[in-house]
Design an enzyme around this catalytic site. Structure first.
Site, short mmCIF file in Angstrom:
data_model
loop_
_atom_site.label_atom_id
_atom_site.label_comp_id
_atom_site.label_asym_id
_atom_site.label_seq_id
_atom_site.Cartn_x
_atom_site.Cartn_y
_atom_site.Cartn_z
N ASP A 1 -8.92 0.01 -6.05
CA ASP A 1 -9.81 0.93 -5.33
C ASP A 1 -9.19 2.32 -5.23
OD1 ASP A 1 -7.86 -0.39 -3.71
OD2 ASP A 1 -8.76 0.51 -1.94
N GLU A 2 -10.07 3.29 -5.15
CA GLU A 2 -9.74 4.66 -4.79
C GLU A 2 -8.67 5.29 -5.68
OE1 GLU A 2 -10.85 4.78 -0.13
OE2 GLU A 2 -8.99 3.76 -0.55
N HIS B 1 -2.72 3.33 -4.37
CA HIS B 1 -2.21 2.66 -3.16
C HIS B 1 -0.85 2.03 -3.43
CE1 HIS B 1 -5.76 3.15 -0.56
NE2 HIS B 1 -6.48 2.97 -1.66
N TRP C 1 -17.62 -3.39 -1.85
CA TRP C 1 -17.14 -2.97 -0.52
C TRP C 1 -17.69 -1.63 -0.07
CZ3 TRP C 1 -13.93 1.43 -0.11
CH2 TRP C 1 -13.49 1.96 -1.33
N TRP D 1 -8.52 -3.85 7.85
CA TRP D 1 -7.54 -2.81 7.51
C TRP D 1 -6.83 -2.42 8.80
CZ3 TRP D 1 -7.10 -2.68 2.47
CH2 TRP D 1 -8.21 -3.01 1.69
N CYS E 1 2.00 4.94 -13.66
CA CYS E 1 1.81 5.62 -14.94
C CYS E 1 1.55 4.60 -16.04
CB CYS E 1 3.07 6.43 -15.28
SG CYS E 1 3.00 7.15 -16.94
N CYS F 1 1.23 9.50 -20.60
CA CYS F 1 -0.18 9.08 -20.58
C CYS F 1 -0.92 9.67 -21.77
CB CYS F 1 -0.84 9.53 -19.28
SG CYS F 1 -0.35 8.55 -17.86
N ASP G 1 0.86 -1.19 0.00
CA ASP G 1 0.00 0.00 0.00
C ASP G 1 0.89 1.23 0.00
OD1 ASP G 1 -2.29 1.82 0.47
OD2 ASP G 1 -3.35 -0.06 0.80
N CYS H 1 0.29 14.10 -17.73
CA CYS H 1 1.52 13.36 -18.02
C CYS H 1 1.69 13.16 -19.54
CB CYS H 1 1.43 12.01 -17.31
SG CYS H 1 2.64 10.82 -17.84
C1 ACM Z 1 -11.12 -0.25 0.42
O1 ACM Z 1 -11.64 -0.28 1.56
N1 ACM Z 1 -10.42 0.82 0.03
C2 ACM Z 1 -11.26 -1.34 -0.51
ZN ZN Z 2 1.65 8.97 -16.77
#
Ligand code: ACM
Ligand code: ZN
Length: 733
Positions: A519-520, A456, A595, A674, A488, A535, A393, A532
């Site tokens: 996620d996120e 992450h 989730w 977590w 990237c 990209c 992470d 970028c």
């Molecule tokens: C999560 O709780 N970010 C999967």
């Molecule tokens: Zn990039």
């Protein structure tokens, strides 16, 4: 108000952590003040010796929470002059460095698990004169205490497991002439032949006869018989039948096919732990038989008990193992967790869902491999079959990758997780992980690795800056929350990196699944891809016309598709990832995790529309890192809601979608842990249980035979059994 910091000359020591070293103020100060909450963060992180004199706070980010979680080097705590009448639940829970404590002189009660597993506490524990109650598991596992001194007259009640597993205990002095009420389990897990109980002259007879005290004088009583079996998760069908029980206090044999050698070993262990059985190869008469039965479903089993035979038939070795896990709990269904006999019965059982998972996060706060093994052995009792390891992470990279040694040299150690300014270091070698996989397989638990992408990933980016847009140098994150740094997708090294990482993982983890995170990494992080050059060039190549944030999702999909193709074609793996609503096209056959609070139905619809499968772990049911009740641990977090036990139990994994959905799309359920606010192994169990017991029943037991009141009754018994093993989940239900 007096605030006095006795500052020694600041001594900085080099603390070796993993392959690198961190500079920490190790033995800097002694604090003598009213409240620890008044002290600066760095003092709390460095202090070893604390004396507090104020009216200490007990709720939220209280004096006790800060002593426990922020004063991580605390060795001596003097509360003699502190104004506290009730020491709160979990006050110093699993503070492994605390060596000495002087309790408040005016104290009246000591809360549940207040010093649970404070296994450096040593010498004599003196309970102050006005204490009336020592609650459940208050000092359980304080294995270096040698003596307990209990006050003369005030003490009225000593709770379950209050002083259990004090293996160095040699003397208990009680001042009261009338024995205080003492739970029979208060001194559980101690060889009382080695402990001297000292009571006032003339009071010995009363203690000899009193519940909770009499075992200091007399040998253990004969084991009781099981009358009513207590099992979690509840079997689909368990019928008690008439007739004489199966007795363990005689010679009998175990018969098992060679392919069930592992299960035979578990069977022997269970008999030893739960009875006084004398197993003898070839003994005539009574026997336990373990067999495979073709035609039974893979993890299903049948257990039958008659006067002279216990027979477990499984659809596979896993099925036989689950029959044994049921037998184990049946044998534990007495007040002492062991038995002389079990009644005749027939059990017909098998799982409702195929994947029954708990997720552990050693990235935020590391857990040594031995802790993971112990965790697996415990979860397997409740028929979980998958441990999901969140290995990387923003805060750390925890798995050795031979192609990229910097990942663990520079990415596996840091100081600080939010306000907890402690060194957090460690990683798993590939050899350790292979050992974990082999160990878990003996418990029929598969280990599923997770490598996050594209977000992450700050720890990896810190070690190899070319992984991110513009090759930025970024520090490892020491706080929770979401970083804006992403891999990237326009950088060829990213694909080379992920290819080698997943190839090394595939050689370690035989599980058919690999988790890719996902996620996120939406808004705002995806903005990085708009700015970028690489990209932008990739977008042009892919025909993604607009260079706007929304279209960056197509880039994320491109990155995922490349990785998914590699995992499938090269390694034969089924990819898993956390579902995000903007991730509109899911490749058929993948597994997404629902989730986010309130978005389960959206996630289910997306999975069905795409021919994908789904794991249910909605935060409002399955996030066990959330507190289980208001005021419960963790008292301080970044706004996690309360997630009560009964809510977890109420989860219908079919989500009202019917059997077609359940059969075709539902892969299973997962409970997450977590670890931002989980700084010890004992606290991992505290968060996991008892909600993981509720989720085990969600995952295993047919909906028609589930009932909350019935579960709650069984739960008390199973939690007691866990406490005998030193596993103490939250009692806040
Ligand atoms: C999560 O709780 N970010 C999967
Ligand atoms: Zn990039």
């Amino acid at each position: 108000m007096k605030t006095l910091y006795v500052m020694k000359k600041k001594v900085y020591s080099l603390l070796l952590v993993g392959a690198g070293c961190l500079v920490l103020p190790l033995s800097a100060q002694r604090i003598d003040t009213t409240h620890i909450t008044l002290c600066p963060a760095e003092s709390k992180a460095a202090v070893r010796d604390v004396r507090l004199t104020g009216q200490l706070t007990t709720r939220g980010n209280s004096d006790f929470r800060q002593l426990r979680d922020l004063c991580w080097q605390l060795a001596r705590l003097d509360l003699s002059a502190a104004r506290v009448e009730h020491l709160p639940d979990n006050a110093l829970h699993s503070h492994h460095r605390l060596q000495q404590v002087v309790l408040p002189e005016r104290l009246k009660s000591i809360g549940r698990q207040a010093f649970f597993a404070c296994d450096s506490l040593q010498g004599v524990l003196r309970i102050p004169p006005m204490v009336r109650e020592v609650q459940t598991a208050a000092f359980s596992g304080c294995a270096r205490l040698t003596e307990i001194s209990l006050p003369a007259d005030s003490l009225q009640r000593i709770g379950d497991f209050a002083f259990s597993r004090l293996t160095s205990l040699r003397r208990v002095r009680v001042g009261a002439v009338r024995p205080p009420v003492c739970a029979p389990t208060a001194f559980e897990g101690i060889d009382l032949r080695r402990v001297r109980l000292e009571v006032p002259r003339g009071a010995e007879r009363a203690y000899r006869e009193a519940e909770g005290w009499k075992m200091f004088f007399s040998p253990a009583e004969p084991l009781p018989e099981v009358v009513t079996p207590v099992v979690i998760p509840r079997p689909a069908l368990l019928t008690l039948t008439a007739g004489e029980p199966f007795r363990f206090d005689r010679k009998f044999s175990i018969e098992a096919a060679p392919e069930l050698n592992n299960e035979r070993t578990h069977c022997l262990r269970i008999l030893e732990e739960r009875s006084e059985a004398r197993v003898q190869t070839g003994a005539k008469g009574a026997r336990i038989r373990l067999l495979l039965q073709p035609g039974l479903e893979n993890e299903a089993y049948r257990l039958s008990v008659s006067r002279d035979e216990i027979c477990i038939r499984g659809g596979s070795a896993a099925g036989v193992f689950y029959g044994l896990m049921t037998l184990d709990q049946v044998m534990a269904s007495t007040p002492v967790g062991r038995c002389a006999s079990i009644p005749q019965m027939a059990v017909v059982d098998g799982p409702r869902l195929a994947l029954r998972e708990l997720m552990v996060d050693p990235a935020r706060i590391f857990r040594p491999i031995e802790d993971l093994k112990a965790f697996v052995a415990e979860m397997a009792r409740y028929k979980y079959n998958a441990l999901h390891l969140h290995l990387v992470d923003d805060q750390a990279w925890r798995v050795e990758i031979k192609a990229y040694p910097r990942l663990v040299e520079q990415g596996a150690q840091r100081v600080g997780m939010d306000d907890m300014q402690m060194p957090i270091s460690g990683y798993y070698t590939q050899q350790e992980l292979r050992e974990l996989v082999a160990y878990a397989a003996r418990y029929h638990v598969q280990v599923i690795p997770e490598i996050e992408l594209p977000g992450h990933e700050v720890a990896a980016i810190h070690c190899y800056p070319q992984l991110t847009c513009g090759g930025k140098h970024v520090p490892i994150r020491t706080t929770c929350g979401v970083s804006n740094e992403l891999l990237c997708p326009g950088e060829p090294f990213v694909y080379e990196f992920l290819g080698k990482v997943f190839a090394e993982l595939a050689a370690i983890f035989p599980s058919p699944y690999v988790h890719l995170g996902g996620d996120e990494a939406g808004m705002p992080p995806l903005a990085a891809w708009t700015e970028c050059d690489k990209c932008r060039a990739l977008k042009r190549r892919l025909g993604i016309e607009r260079n706007v944030r929304e279209d960056n999702w197509q880039l994320q999909k491109y990155l995922f598709d490349c990785v998914i193709d590699t995992l499938r074609t090269k390694h034969g793996k089924t990819p898993m990832f956390w579902y995000e609503t903007d991730f509109r096209e899911i490749q058929p056959g993948c597994i997404t995790f629902a989730w986010r609070h309130g978005l389960t139905e959206t996630a289910i619809r997306a999975a069905r529309a795409n021919g994908a499968r789904i794991m249910l772990c909605p935060g409002e049911y399955c996030y066990f890192d959330y507190p289980m009740a208001a005021g419960d641990m963790p008292e301080v977090n970044w706004g996690m809601p309360v997630n009560p036990l009964q809510r977890t139990y109420s989860l219908d994994p079919a989500w009202g979608m019917g059997t077609d959905f359940e059969k075709t799309n539902l892969a299973g359920v997962a409970g997450t842990l977590w670890s931002e606010c989980i700084p010890s192994a004992e606290r991992l169990y505290y968060q996991a249980y008892p909600r993981a017991l509720a989720l085990a029943e969600v995952a295993w037991t047919p909906q028609a035979v589930r009932s909350w009141p019935d579960f709650a009754r069984r739960l008390r018994h199973v939690q007691t059994d866990q406490m005998r093993r030193g596993i103490c989940g939250s009692q806040a239900w």
